[in-house]
Design an enzyme around this catalytic site. Structure first.
Site, PDB file in Angstrom:
ATOM      1  N   SER A 128       2.246  -4.702   7.370  1.00 20.71           N
ATOM      2  CA  SER A 128       1.810  -4.550   6.078  1.00 20.71           C
ATOM      3  C   SER A 128       2.997  -4.937   5.004  1.00 20.71           C
ATOM      4  CB  SER A 128       1.566  -3.025   5.705  1.00 20.71           C
ATOM      5  OG  SER A 128       0.323  -2.804   6.374  1.00 20.71           O
ATOM      6  N   ASP A 167      -2.839 -18.887  13.479  1.00 16.33           N
ATOM      7  CA  ASP A 167      -1.564 -19.168  13.970  1.00 16.33           C
ATOM      8  C   ASP A 167      -1.671 -18.982  15.503  1.00 16.33           C
ATOM      9  OD1 ASP A 167       1.242 -19.631  14.914  1.00 16.33           O
ATOM     10  OD2 ASP A 167       1.307 -20.393  13.050  1.00 16.33           O
ATOM     11  N   HIS A 181       0.772  -1.104  -0.134  1.00 18.47           N
ATOM     12  CA  HIS A 181      -0.033  -0.085  -0.030  1.00 18.47           C
ATOM     13  C   HIS A 181       0.702   1.144  -0.009  1.00 18.47           C
ATOM     14  CE1 HIS A 181       0.869   1.163   4.078  1.00 18.47           C
ATOM     15  NE2 HIS A 181       0.609  -0.200   4.585  1.00 18.47           N
TER      16      HIS A 181
END
Length: 420
Positions: free
Chosen positions: A379, A364, A240
């Site tokens: 990210s 997880d 992003h």
């Protein structure tokens, strides 16, 4: 006693129903199939077996055989496989009869990328100066003047030039204002992709000549390196854009550096309160590489000395990504990366080309215990499925940190290709 519909009217109603159904299916086809689809050599383009759509290949693209000599596509099939690079056209037909869309299939060479997942520092200097705030000025004569309102200068505008001089730092602009002695300055400003020209006379205040604009020329932060290409040394990170923290405006890059970093603490995410990786830059060590572009699909550049020991994976197009188990590679302890289990819950195969191509959920237990799921700083963590690199983590759901969005690796690579 009520009479049934006359046969003629029944036929009209049935015909209208068929017309509406066909129109709906054609619209669905337009939404499902984009104008261009990217495949990698030898990969199949699937249409679900229960679909009313069929693919028709022209004769020029026909006759592709498997190693066993089986024809891999023919007229009116539910899939095609192309083993040679190039651009092909396929016609999508409803029920194998009504042509509803022509799709260009771009076949790219097979690729292998190093899936990284390590935390990095990203420092960029902007191309131009970003306006992050405005204010009215009190002149030396005691009058209030708002130049931003008078000349329509807005938060998020980028000041590119002043009197034909390219702007690169706040200090440079300060010197130009001081030297102006209040004379008009001709600015070139970029706003939402358009360039505007404005002539503004700085206001004399008790602190000198001012414009009443708060501006920024650089930014820095940590994120995750998604991949690098061993063949070229190019890299992609974040998935992003880097945006200004105050305005949300994308920060255009003049120059930038990719730096080594380490995670020193983790703020665990909770519903309504996103977590965060807290890291430090290793400024005493040489930069990892150069940042060249900051785009909607991520940050891209070139590494100075790629780590050739990192494992590489074949690249998956969006056609190979499915709902189900997957893994991400992330760095939540110092410089250590690890693989964590996730589930891909939704694949927006052709309905999206942005940052919300995938919906993922962390499964997880180790990652859930340490971070609560996805936190800021993760990210760019690469997403792997069936031995392929398929995408990268982009955002966390604010109200559910166990879930978030991802971007197709295909979209990151397409953006990286534009800046070569």
């Amino acid at each position: 006693m009520r009479r049934g519909l006359k046969p003629g009217k029944r036929i009209k109603i049935f015909a209208a129903f068929l017309a509406m159904l066909s129109a709906a299916l054609i619209l669905e086809c337009q939404l499902y199939f984009p104008e261009t689809i990217t495949l990698f050599e030898g990969e199949r383009l699937h249409v679900r077996s229960s679909s009313p759509y069929y693919l028709e290949m022209p004769a020029s693209g026909g006759g592709v055989l498997t190693e066993e000599g089986i024809l891999e596509h023919d007229t009116y099939n539910h899939f095609v496989r192309l083993n040679e690079t190039g651009t092909y056209e396929t016609t999508v037909k409803l029920f194998g009869v009504i042509p509803v869309r022509t799709v260009a299939v771009q076949v790219e060479p097979k690729m292998r990328l190093a899936a990284c997942g390590n935390t990095v520092g990203i420092k960029i200097f902007t191309k131009g100066l970003v306006c992050v705030g405005t204010q009215a000025l009190n002149t030396s004569e005691g009058h209030m003047v708002d130049l931003s309102r008078e000349h329509d200068v807005r938060i998020g505008d980028i000041l590119l030039k002043a009197n034909d001089i390219e702007l690169s730092s706040t200090e440079q602009l300060g010197e130009l204002l001081a030297q102006s002695d209040g004379a008009p300055i001709h600015f070139v400003i970029r706003r939402e992709g358009r360039e505007l020209t404005k002539t503004i006379s700085p206001v004399k205040t008790n602190e000198g000549y001012k414009l009443g604009l708060w501006i920024r020329d650089s930014t820095a932060g940590i994120g995750t390196l998604t991949y690098y290409d061993p063949a070229s040394g190019s890299f992609g990170a974040l998935g992003h854009p880097i945006t200004d923290s105050d305005t949300g405006a994308l920060m255009p890059v003049s120059e930038g550096s990719l730096l080594k970093a380490a995670v020193v603490d983790v703020k665990k995410g909770k519903p309504g309160d996103p977590g965060e990786l807290k890291g430090i830059f290793k400024t005493s060590e040489a930069p990892l590489g150069m940042v060249m572009q900051n785009t909607e699909q991520g940050v891209f550049g070139v590494l100075d000395a790629p780590d050739e020991t990192v494992k590489t994976y074949p690249v998956a197009s969006r056609n190979q990504v499915n709902e189900g188990p997957a893994t991400i590679i992330s760095n939540i302890h110092e410089e250590e990366t690890a693989a964590y289990k996730i589930e891909i819950q939704k694949v927006a195969r052709y309905q999206s080309s942005g940052l919300k191509d995938l919906v993922i959920r962390v499964t997880d237990s180790r990652l859930l215990e340490e971070t609560g799921g996805i936190v800021q700083g993760m990210s760019g963590s690469p997403i792997l499925q069936n031995g392929r690199i398929v995408g990268a983590v982009t955002h966390v759901f604010v109200n559910d940190p166990t879930r978030g969005y991802g971007i197709f690796i295909e979209n990151m690579l397409a953006e990286a290709e534009k800046i070569k």
